[in-house]
Design a protein around this motif. Structure first.
Motif, PDB file in Angstrom:
ATOM      1  N   ARG A 267     -49.838  -3.649  -6.615  1.00 29.03           N
ATOM      2  CA  ARG A 267     -50.447  -3.501  -5.831  1.00 29.03           C
ATOM      3  C   ARG A 267     -49.522  -3.100  -4.573  1.00 29.03           C
ATOM      4  N   ARG A 268     -48.503  -2.671  -4.609  1.00 33.36           N
ATOM      5  CA  ARG A 268     -47.892  -1.916  -3.194  1.00 33.36           C
ATOM      6  C   ARG A 268     -48.994  -0.823  -2.863  1.00 33.36           C
ATOM      7  N   PRO A 269     -49.122  -0.734  -1.386  1.00 33.59           N
ATOM      8  CA  PRO A 269     -49.891   0.468  -1.433  1.00 33.59           C
ATOM      9  C   PRO A 269     -48.997   1.804  -0.886  1.00 33.59           C
ATOM     10  N   VAL A 270     -47.889   1.441  -1.050  1.00 30.79           N
ATOM     11  CA  VAL A 270     -47.031   2.239  -1.453  1.00 30.79           C
ATOM     12  C   VAL A 270     -45.155   2.372  -0.932  1.00 30.79           C
ATOM     13  N   ARG A 271     -44.755   2.800  -1.647  1.00 29.60           N
ATOM     14  CA  ARG A 271     -43.556   2.853  -2.414  1.00 29.60           C
ATOM     15  C   ARG A 271     -42.413   2.336  -1.088  1.00 29.60           C
ATOM     16  N   GLU A 272     -41.205   1.989  -0.788  1.00 31.64           N
ATOM     17  CA  GLU A 272     -40.727   1.409   0.269  1.00 31.64           C
ATOM     18  C   GLU A 272     -40.047   2.987   0.508  1.00 31.64           C
ATOM     19  N   GLY A 273     -38.621   3.454  -0.796  1.00 33.02           N
ATOM     20  CA  GLY A 273     -38.044   3.846  -1.135  1.00 33.02           C
ATOM     21  C   GLY A 273     -37.254   3.976   0.366  1.00 33.02           C
ATOM     22  N   LEU A 274     -36.626   5.295   0.939  1.00 31.38           N
ATOM     23  CA  LEU A 274     -35.686   5.158   1.370  1.00 31.38           C
ATOM     24  C   LEU A 274     -35.939   5.279   2.929  1.00 31.38           C
ATOM     25  N   GLY A 275     -36.601   4.858   2.769  1.00 32.21           N
ATOM     26  CA  GLY A 275     -37.664   3.828   3.902  1.00 32.21           C
ATOM     27  C   GLY A 275     -37.409   2.177   4.569  1.00 32.21           C
ATOM     28  N   ALA A 276     -37.469   1.827   3.125  1.00 35.44           N
ATOM     29  CA  ALA A 276     -37.107   0.431   2.994  1.00 35.44           C
ATOM     30  C   ALA A 276     -35.305   0.276   3.669  1.00 35.44           C
ATOM     31  N   GLY A 277     -36.125  -1.643   4.525  1.00 33.80           N
ATOM     32  CA  GLY A 277     -34.407  -1.949   5.065  1.00 33.80           C
ATOM     33  C   GLY A 277     -35.601  -3.263   5.714  1.00 33.80           C
ATOM     34  N   CYS A 278     -34.244  -3.869   5.695  1.00 37.51           N
ATOM     35  CA  CYS A 278     -34.352  -5.142   6.813  1.00 37.51           C
ATOM     36  C   CYS A 278     -32.725  -5.948   6.929  1.00 37.51           C
ATOM     37  N   ASP A 279     -32.956  -7.070   7.718  1.00 38.67           N
ATOM     38  CA  ASP A 279     -31.691  -7.743   8.229  1.00 38.67           C
ATOM     39  C   ASP A 279     -31.398  -8.514   6.850  1.00 38.67           C
ATOM     40  N   ALA A 280     -30.157  -7.442   6.728  1.00 34.03           N
ATOM     41  CA  ALA A 280     -29.781  -8.801   6.029  1.00 34.03           C
ATOM     42  C   ALA A 280     -29.166 -10.206   6.024  1.00 34.03           C
ATOM     43  N   ALA A 282     -30.401 -12.036   8.421  1.00 38.26           N
ATOM     44  CA  ALA A 282     -31.959 -12.776   8.654  1.00 38.26           C
ATOM     45  C   ALA A 282     -32.034 -13.604   6.864  1.00 38.26           C
ATOM     46  N   VAL A 283     -32.217 -12.865   5.993  1.00 35.58           N
ATOM     47  CA  VAL A 283     -32.386 -12.641   4.723  1.00 35.58           C
ATOM     48  C   VAL A 283     -31.995 -14.068   3.566  1.00 35.58           C
ATOM     49  N   VAL A 284     -30.585 -13.892   4.247  1.00 35.21           N
ATOM     50  CA  VAL A 284     -29.738 -14.448   3.133  1.00 35.21           C
ATOM     51  C   VAL A 284     -29.684 -15.627   3.643  1.00 35.21           C
ATOM     52  N   ALA A 285     -30.200 -16.264   5.219  1.00 32.92           N
ATOM     53  CA  ALA A 285     -30.188 -17.455   5.920  1.00 32.92           C
ATOM     54  C   ALA A 285     -30.761 -17.900   5.386  1.00 32.92           C
ATOM     55  N   GLU A 286     -32.410 -17.429   5.457  1.00 39.08           N
ATOM     56  CA  GLU A 286     -33.299 -17.556   5.117  1.00 39.08           C
ATOM     57  C   GLU A 286     -32.822 -18.099   3.354  1.00 39.08           C
ATOM     58  N   ARG A 287     -32.691 -17.821   2.436  1.00 37.19           N
ATOM     59  CA  ARG A 287     -32.738 -18.438   1.131  1.00 37.19           C
ATOM     60  C   ARG A 287     -31.408 -19.290   1.142  1.00 37.19           C
ATOM     61  N   VAL A 288     -29.921 -19.120   1.513  1.00 30.98           N
ATOM     62  CA  VAL A 288     -29.278 -20.091   1.973  1.00 30.98           C
ATOM     63  C   VAL A 288     -30.074 -21.405   2.114  1.00 30.98           C
ATOM     64  N   VAL A 313     -30.311  -3.157   5.810  1.00 36.87           N
ATOM     65  CA  VAL A 313     -29.390  -2.548   5.222  1.00 36.87           C
ATOM     66  C   VAL A 313     -30.948  -1.823   4.307  1.00 36.87           C
ATOM     67  N   ARG A 314     -30.369  -1.201   4.160  1.00 37.04           N
ATOM     68  CA  ARG A 314     -31.551   0.122   2.980  1.00 37.04           C
ATOM     69  C   ARG A 314     -32.174  -0.390   1.940  1.00 37.04           C
ATOM     70  N   VAL A 315     -33.004  -1.643   1.789  1.00 38.40           N
ATOM     71  CA  VAL A 315     -33.809  -2.757   0.548  1.00 38.40           C
ATOM     72  C   VAL A 315     -34.275  -2.930   1.733  1.00 38.40           C
ATOM     73  N   ALA A 316     -35.532  -3.285   0.453  1.00 40.46           N
ATOM     74  CA  ALA A 316     -36.658  -4.291   1.504  1.00 40.46           C
ATOM     75  C   ALA A 316     -36.578  -5.818   1.266  1.00 40.46           C
ATOM     76  N   GLY A 317     -37.497  -5.950   1.832  1.00 38.83           N
ATOM     77  CA  GLY A 317     -37.275  -7.599   2.332  1.00 38.83           C
ATOM     78  C   GLY A 317     -37.206  -8.475   0.912  1.00 38.83           C
ATOM     79  N   ALA A 318     -38.094  -8.076   0.789  1.00 40.90           N
ATOM     80  CA  ALA A 318     -38.259  -9.026  -1.109  1.00 40.90           C
ATOM     81  C   ALA A 318     -37.339  -8.764  -2.411  1.00 40.90           C
ATOM     82  N   ASP A 319     -37.756  -7.481  -1.748  1.00 37.04           N
ATOM     83  CA  ASP A 319     -35.976  -6.740  -3.136  1.00 37.04           C
ATOM     84  C   ASP A 319     -34.563  -7.738  -2.742  1.00 37.04           C
ATOM     85  N   LEU A 320     -34.131  -7.430  -1.438  1.00 39.22           N
ATOM     86  CA  LEU A 320     -32.842  -8.380  -1.158  1.00 39.22           C
ATOM     87  C   LEU A 320     -32.669 -10.019  -1.581  1.00 39.22           C
ATOM     88  N   ARG A 321     -34.750 -10.720  -0.922  1.00 38.01           N
ATOM     89  CA  ARG A 321     -34.377 -12.343  -1.712  1.00 38.01           C
ATOM     90  C   ARG A 321     -34.818 -12.564  -2.847  1.00 38.01           C
TER      91      ARG A 321
END
Length: 417
Positions: A267-280, A282-288, A313-321
């Motif tokens: 149900r994602r309206p658009v694939r993130e592709g090369l435009g995906a990004g997040c703060d590695a 922040a995401v790693v600190a949250e999961r730790v 980083v060029r990764v969507a936040g959900a994928d990095l989590r």
């Protein structure tokens, strides 16, 4: 492209101007020299009748210093010079008109035959008169050439801009499409070939959107079709004895969560592709922080080295989590309780981030480390999700294991500028 067109026109114009200006400059010099020599010859022809009639007194009374620095000298038939001694000196008279060049200028000699012998008229034309007006004319030619070159460059820049603007717009649209903006379209303009490419890009973008929409619909339909047998399976589990019911119910719930994730992804309206990004960081600190509760319960020493970000980083936040959870969950699942755990994040050379997860366990079997990938698309150790996420961002996964523990290194590429 615009710069190359301008340079090409500049080179072509320079060659044409040089082919015109160099001969013109040489012609100017020859014309100036011929003009000065013709003036000297006219003066000689005016004195020939006087000398031929033996009017020596008229020659002596006439001016021996002419205009523009020219000098007149006459060697009479008896060898005497009227005026300054000329370049001929005491040499025999020439048989005809003669021209002698020196560093100071040019001497024009004209013999005149008479009854008592041959007299010689001599006119000296200085070098300055031979080049009179040449520097100024050459300066005018150089200025004209420079003005024509600048005009050609201006026209070439305008023409190149009109040619390259459609190509630039086409490249901008292509970058937007690669960044995930599937609504980007080109307004075809410019030459026919460029317009055709723009129309092809528009058709390609529309086709990509259709394929993604079909993919999402197919995945959603498949996931919804799984809901019915999954519900029936849950009902069958509820009817089992208590001993087996709890174990199978947990498996059914895990399967249900997997189906829900498939539906959410579809149900994602658009694939993130090369435009995906997040703060590695922040995401790693949250999961730790999430896994720290389980680590404390299992008495696992947890060391965290996550500096303050951002680490884009060029990764969507959900994928990095999901990737971090896969690596950390692998540690908890395959090492005994009480084994220490170390998590670190650092900048990657060239942009991006590096996430390192290391445990103090006994290490993985050599075959498991060497396998990396299996024919079924899984490592068998829960690392395939992390590997695909890292490689999709332009990075990689490195796995090292020894008797002192296992280290998983995830490299993630930087987002596009």
């Amino acid at each position: 492209m615009r710069r190359r067109i301008t340079l090409l026109v500049a080179a072509t114009t320079s060659v044409v101007l040089l082919a015109f200006l160099l001969p013109a400059s040489a012609l100017v010099a020859r014309v100036a020299e011929a003009r000065a020599l013709d003036a000297g010859r006219v003066q000689l022809q005016l004195l020939v009748p006087t000398v031929g009639l033996d009017a020596r007194e008229e020659v002596v009374a006439g001016p021996l210093a002419l205009s523009d620095g020219r000098r007149l000298a006459v060697r009479w038939s008896d060898g005497t010079w009227l005026g300054t001694v000329g370049v001929l000196g005491d040499d025999p008279a020439p048989a005809g008109a003669e021209q002698r060049e020196t560093d100071e200028g040019t001497y024009l000699l004209q013999p005149v035959r008479r009854e008592g012998g041959t007299a010689v008229l001599e006119v000296f034309v200085p070098a300055a008169e031979l080049r009179a007006g040449v520097p100024g004319t050459r300066s005018v030619l150089a200025g004209l050439g420079l003005a024509l070159l600048l005009l050609a460059l201006l026209v070439a820049d305008r023409v190149a801009r009109s040619l390259t603007r459609p190509v630039t717009e086409l490249a901008t649209t292509a970058h937007r499409l690669s960044g995930g903006d599937l609504s980007a379209r080109v307004t075809p303009s410019g030459p026919a070939d460029v317009r055709e490419v723009g129309a092809a890009v528009n058709r390609l973008a529309g086709r990509i959107g259709e394929l993604l929409a079909d993919e999402r619909e197919a995945a959603a339909d498949l996931a919804h079709r799984l809901r019915t047998p999954l519900t029936a399976l849950r009902l069958d589990v509820e009817a089992l004895p208590a001993a087996d019911r709890e174990r199978l119910a947990a498996d059914v719930d895990a399967l249900g969560r997997g189906v829900d994730e498939v539906i959410a992804e579809a149900r994602r309206p658009v694939r993130e592709g090369l435009g995906a990004g997040c703060d590695a960081a922040a995401v790693v600190a949250e999961r730790v922080l999430f896994w720290a509760v389980l680590a404390e319960e299992e008495r696992r020493p947890l060391t965290v080295d996550v500096p303050e970000g951002p680490f884009p980083v060029r990764v969507a936040g959900a994928d990095l989590r999901a990737a971090v959870d896969a690596v950390l969950g692998n540690v908890f699942a395959h090492t005994p309780e009480g084994i220490g755990l170390h998590v670190a994040v650092r900048l990657r050379e060239g942009g991006g981030a590096v996430v390192t997860v290391r445990d103090d366990g006994p290490g993985l079997p050599v075959a498991a480390v060497a396998r990396g990938r299996s024919g079924s698309g899984s490592t068998g150790l829960g690392l395939d999700i992390a590997r695909r996420t890292a490689e999709g961002s332009g990075g990689a996964l490195r796995l090292a294991s020894a008797s002192g523990g296992t280290q998983v290194t995830l490299e993630f590429g930087a987002p596009p500028a």
